[in-house]
Scaffold this active site. Structure first.
Site, PDB file in Angstrom:
ATOM      1  N   LYS A  79     -16.844   2.601  22.401  1.00 30.83           N
ATOM      2  CA  LYS A  79     -16.850   1.011  22.621  1.00 30.83           C
ATOM      3  C   LYS A  79     -17.509   0.814  24.101  1.00 30.83           C
ATOM      4  O   LYS A  79     -17.283   1.769  25.089  1.00 30.83           O
ATOM      5  CB  LYS A  79     -15.520   0.288  22.501  1.00 30.83           C
ATOM      6  CG  LYS A  79     -15.712  -1.248  22.655  1.00 30.83           C
ATOM      7  CD  LYS A  79     -14.282  -1.998  22.472  1.00 30.83           C
ATOM      8  CE  LYS A  79     -14.193  -3.536  22.598  1.00 30.83           C
ATOM      9  NZ  LYS A  79     -12.916  -3.743  22.140  1.00 30.83           N
ATOM     10  N   SER A 154     -12.531  -7.416  18.735  1.00 26.13           N
ATOM     11  CA  SER A 154     -13.796  -7.532  19.520  1.00 26.13           C
ATOM     12  C   SER A 154     -14.489  -6.075  19.332  1.00 26.13           C
ATOM     13  O   SER A 154     -15.511  -5.699  19.579  1.00 26.13           O
ATOM     14  CB  SER A 154     -13.763  -7.593  21.066  1.00 26.13           C
ATOM     15  OG  SER A 154     -12.815  -6.591  21.446  1.00 26.13           O
ATOM     16  N   SER A 178      -8.088  -6.515  18.716  1.00 27.53           N
ATOM     17  CA  SER A 178      -9.471  -5.996  18.727  1.00 27.53           C
ATOM     18  C   SER A 178      -9.717  -4.582  18.108  1.00 27.53           C
ATOM     19  O   SER A 178     -10.949  -4.195  17.905  1.00 27.53           O
ATOM     20  CB  SER A 178      -9.940  -5.881  20.084  1.00 27.53           C
ATOM     21  OG  SER A 178     -10.250  -7.175  20.609  1.00 27.53           O
TER      22      SER A 178
END
Lengths: 487, 476
Positions: A79, A154, A178
């Site tokens: 990420k 996210s 997330s």
């Protein structure tokens, strides 16, 4: 052999058996990205050259017998809020559009030390603020099951990339759901570990007291294997905890007899999609059939989790994001007069609307005269929620529920109504407030074919119970590949 | 009748702690160094970097708290103070608001007004900021983060002082305690001790405090005294004119001896303090407190008594030597080498203090080494050099820390005890001064003094004065 159709640890086994080289594995991932990225848009940065070079080095070390673990040579994605030395790390924000860290985040470092090869940085909601990956300054990621839908967020880029088989596994971060919610939306498995289990050093903070790094993969075995590698005490993170037991893969036993599972009635009330409800309850039934004791109970306080979360997370975020000011790195406005205007313009132009909304909310709740009414009250709520879970875990090993109230919404359907988007986090947020480990794994699909996620929650430091229950459940079904994966 | 005013003063004293590394990272705290050479991701506010508390900082803060009678907060926490400024890389400072490490202490001071206790409200730990340098050439500001993250404690007093004299006494007392603890060198001129003065005036006899101002940029005790006088006068004048004192922060300009308003309370910032989530609370056990207490070095009172007992120094000497840690350290180290405590004491109390004064230096600016002082004391005491030569050489030891033994050797300054050389010089003097010779022979005893002086001068101060005297008397 379609290398990308394998799970991370399967691929790792072939690499250890010298049937496949790390270079071949990485090349397969880069090929997949080449083919699918235009459709999925899961990555902010793909590091082709770097990945090939690292794969070569890893292969040398495998052949030298230095790397013998199940992740050596496996292509992984990270990420874009985890710092990677020499590789652009943007948090999907314009304010960090050009930021190249001088150091690597501890979790990534540990993954690399195990021989995994980072191939790129995945898209996300800007600074992890959002539930759809649509707040990314670089455009949304698409759900590989249906590209008209969001992948969730996210960590939407990480989950979509795993589901689309652009990488074998990925790292995400989870502040309010997330990892779990996009895992559910993309039909993959993700773990949010107990707070303090994985070092936050190098994770660009959103809500410091809630953030945790965790694995996203195709199955429970991969997640447990990755967690085993990235977890561990780190003196560089003061909130890191020295745990007694990090041998998570020991819990892959396919035995849930005697496990006590509680189903909170509060998680199955209004707002829950009936198809999601049915799939989740069916999963509970399966676990009962496997020998777990399953019963319903009242958790309560769930409705207070969302406001408490947004107060605490935004308060911390407002302060954490203050350092992005155009002075030291990242975006600086092209034209300004004097210091204040430089700050103002750089930040106004550099941050997107959702980030600004949360910074303003955070600044407001901490401002003089409001601190007690908002922040302090939220902290008390957090403590009460923790107590509520403590009581529940006196009776149950696992709490079972949905990861999200619906399946993945259509692109563009959520942003217009932020409150509605915030309410979508209802089942995941309390876990972060209480610091608990949580996990999401696929448990079916709705009529539109979109994946449904089952959430399992355990008491602090009880990841092994989660893994045990998840693994046993997983053995009862086949992994479902999304249509895009096989292209 | 003219109204009488009372000045009410409280202090906020920042002290830079003498740790090797910064408060939240492993970077060096050493002074100087190329800009940004003592930095890392933590102290430059890089994304993703996290602070880790330096235990030594807690121990120094505890030691200061214990030495000033404070209660140690055994569950203390850090908070973030949010404000934007480029010298502050994270745009928040990690400090302590809600649970500072020390509370409710005090120091006893003695002034012409007598003895009194100045209460300490709290002592908290925090990080220093970097430094902004304006580049006139480029018309740009550049930041040096070498000081960013250097540990500080802030000592906040109660408004218990009533005069500049009391303020100076309080600061001197604090400085002495902290220096003795080794927690800081407390150099005002270098900024390792900085004091902000909160001052208000009220009509004598009233209970209520007047509106206070906060004065910053005070770099010496003299500046503090002048600033207090200036601010007191300014506030009284305002009140006399029927105007109000504004609650504001002011900056003292010691060259012009005036202060300027920096910011008023209305535009004071809202720092939005909240608990630092990246650090865990600091739990301080009874054992840890006892350990720090046990490590407390010999403080001034104990030293004062020991100097008198162990070294047989007069109380007067002991007072002066212990009045500054630099003197005490120098005295002890030099005495250990030359074993002549009273002689060392004399050189410090007379020549050293005189030279410090002449050069406008503070004791902590001394840079002569104990070895060289001890050598000088030995040279003088053994008669190897005359007193005159010793004083000359001492000046060089004081200024340049030269090796006196080597210097005396190289420059041939050792006392001349050679009878023949002295006799030749004395004969020469007798020939050149018939009048004094005559005077002496006529019974003027004093004339011999002049002749000795002339002989010494001819020998450039190096002659053994006793021998010169004896030889002259013989020759006459």
């Amino acid at each position: 052999m379609d290398l990308m159709s394998l799970t991370a640890t399967e691929l790792g086994r072939h690499i250890q058996a010298k049937e496949v080289s790390a270079e071949e594995a990485v090349a397969a991932a880069l090929d997949a990205i080449e083919k699918k990225e235009e459709t999925v848009a899961g990555f902010v940065t793909v590091d082709r050259e770097g990945a090939r070079a690292r794969a070569k080095e890893v292969q040398r070390r495998i052949l030298a017998g230095e790397l013998t673990g199940p992740l050596a040579g496996v292509p992984v994605a990270v990420k874009d809020n985890l710092c990677t030395k020499g590789l652009k790390t943007t948090c999907a924000s314009n304010i960090l559009y050009n930021f190249v860290p001088g150091y690597t985040a501890e979790a990534v470092k540990r993954l690399e030390e195990a021989g995994a090869v980072v191939i790129g940085k995945t898209n996300m909601d800007e600074f992890a603020m959002g539930s759809t990956t649509e707040t990314s300054a670089f455009g949304p990621t698409k759900n590989p099951w249906n590209t008209d839908h969001v992948p969730g967020g996210s960590s939407g880029g990480s989950c979509a990339a795993v589901a689309a088989e652009e990488c074998s596994a990925a790292l995400g971060s989870d502040t309010g759901g997330s990892i779990r919610q996009p895992s559910a939306f993309c039909g993959v498995t993700g773990i949010k570990p107990t707070y303090g289990t994985v070092s936050r050093y190098g994770l660009i903070a959103y809500g410091s007291s809630l953030d945790q790094v965790g694995p996203v993969a195709k199955n429970v075995t991969d997640c447990a294997s990755i967690l085993e590698v990235i977890a561990g005490f780190d003196a560089k993170d003061s909130t890191s905890v020295a745990r007694k037991d990090y041998r998570f893969t020991e819990a892959l036993t396919d035995d849930v007899r005697g496990l006590r599972i509680g189903i909170p009635r509060d998680y199955f009330g209004e707002g829950l999609d009936p198809e999601v409800k049915a799939a989740v309850l069916a999963a509970a039934e399966t676990l009962r059939e496997l020998g777990a004791a399953v019963e319903e109970f009242d958790l309560s306080l769930v409705e207070y989790a969302i406001p408490a979360y947004y107060v605490i997370a935004c308060a911390e975020a407002g302060s954490n994001l203050a350092r992005f000011d155009g002075v030291k790195y990242g975006y600086r406005a092209a034209e300004y007069e004097g210091m204040h205007q430089m700050y103002k313009r750089s930040r106004s132009e550099g941050f997107g609307p959702e980030v600004k909304r949360r910074i303003m909310l955070g600044s407001f709740v901490l401002s003089s005269g409001y601190y007690d009414a908002y922040y302090l009250k939220a902290l008390r709520t957090k403590a009460l929620i923790r107590q509520t879970f403590d009581r529940a875990f006196a009776s149950y090993d696992i709490i079972l529920g949905p990861a999200a109230p619906t399946t993945a919404p259509r692109l563009g359907a959520s942003l217009a109504d932020p409150i509605k988007m915030y309410l979508g986090d209802i089942y995941t947020i309390a876990v972060n407030l209480a610091g608990l480990p949580g996990m999401s794994l696929p448990c079916g699909r709705d009529r539109a074919g979109l994946p449904i996620g089952l959430q399992l929650i355990a008491d602090c430091f009880q990841e092994k119970k989660l893994i045990r229950a998840a693994y046993a459940y997983e053995q009862t079904r086949e992994y479902e590949r999304c249509p895009l994966a096989g292209i | 009748m003219e109204r009488q005013y009372e000045t009410v003063i409280g202090l906020e004293v920042h002290v830079e702690l003498a740790t090797k590394t910064k408060i939240f990272c492993g970077c060096s705290t050493a002074f100087g160094g190329a800009p940004n050479s003592h930095t890392c991701p933590v102290c430059t506010g890089m994304p993703g970097a996290l602070p880790v508390l330096n235990k030594k900082v807690v121990e120094h803060a505890m030691a200061v708290g214990l030495a000033t009678g404070c209660t140690i907060t055994q569950y203390c926490k850090f908070d973030r103070k949010n404000y934007f400024y480029p010298d502050n890389p994270q745009n928040y400072q990690i400090s302590q608001l809600y649970l500072p490490i020390c509370r409710d202490g005090g120091v006893e001071i003695e002034t012409s007004a007598g003895k009194k206790t100045v209460r300490i409200h709290e002592i908290h730990m925090e990080e220093d900021a970097g430094k902004l340098v304006h580049d006139e050439w480029e018309d740009a500001s550049i930041v040096d983060y070498n000081r960013s993250g250097v540990p500080l404690i802030e000592i906040v007093s109660e408004p218990d002082m009533r005069s500049a004299e009391e303020v100076i006494a309080c600061l001197e007392k604090l400085r002495l305690i902290i220096q003795y603890l080794g927690a800081s060198d407390c150099k005002l001129n270098e900024g390792s001790m900085r004091a902000d003065v909160n001052l208000s005036v009220r009509e004598a006899g009233t209970e209520e405090f007047g509106t206070r101002t906060e004065m910053k940029n005070l770099n010496s005790f003299k500046a503090i005294a002048r600033a207090i006088e200036g601010e007191r006068t300014r506030q009284i004048e305002l009140l006399e004119e029927g105007r109000q004192v504004m609650r504001e922060t002011r900056r003292w300009d010691d060259n012009k001896e005036v202060s300027y308003a920096m910011r008023s309370k209305e535009d004071a910032q809202d720092y939005r303090y909240f608990p630092e989530p990246d650090l865990v609370p600091v739990a301080i056990s009874d054992e840890w407190i006892a350990e720090v207490k046990a490590r407390e070095p010999e403080m001034r009172e104990e030293k004062r008594l020991r100097y008198q007992e162990e070294f047989g120094l007069p109380e007067y000497d002991a007072n002066i030597l212990t009045g500054d840690k630099s003197f005490a350290d120098l005295f002890e180290a030099a005495t250990a080498l030359c074993k002549k405590p009273k002689k060392v004491s004399n050189w410090i109390m007379v020549e050293t203090i005189r030279l410090l004064k002449d050069n406008g230096m503070a004791p902590d600016q001394l840079h002569m080494s104990p070895v060289n002082l001890a050598k000088l004391v030995t040279l003088a005491d053994s008669g190897t050099v005359t007193n005159t030569v010793a004083k000359e050489v001492f000046e060089l030891v004081f200024k340049e820390d030269i090796d006196p033994e080597q210097y005396v050797k190289e420059h041939g300054l050792a006392t001349v005890n050679d009878d023949r050389a002295l006799r030749a010089a004395a004969e020469q003097v007798i020939r050149e001064n018939p009048k004094s010779v005559q005077d002496y022979r006529n019974g003027k005893e004093k004339a011999i003094g002049f002749l000795v002086g002339q002989t010494m001068k001819a020998m450039r101060g190096k002659a053994n004065p006793g021998m010169v005297n004896q030889i002259l008397r013989e020759l006459l």
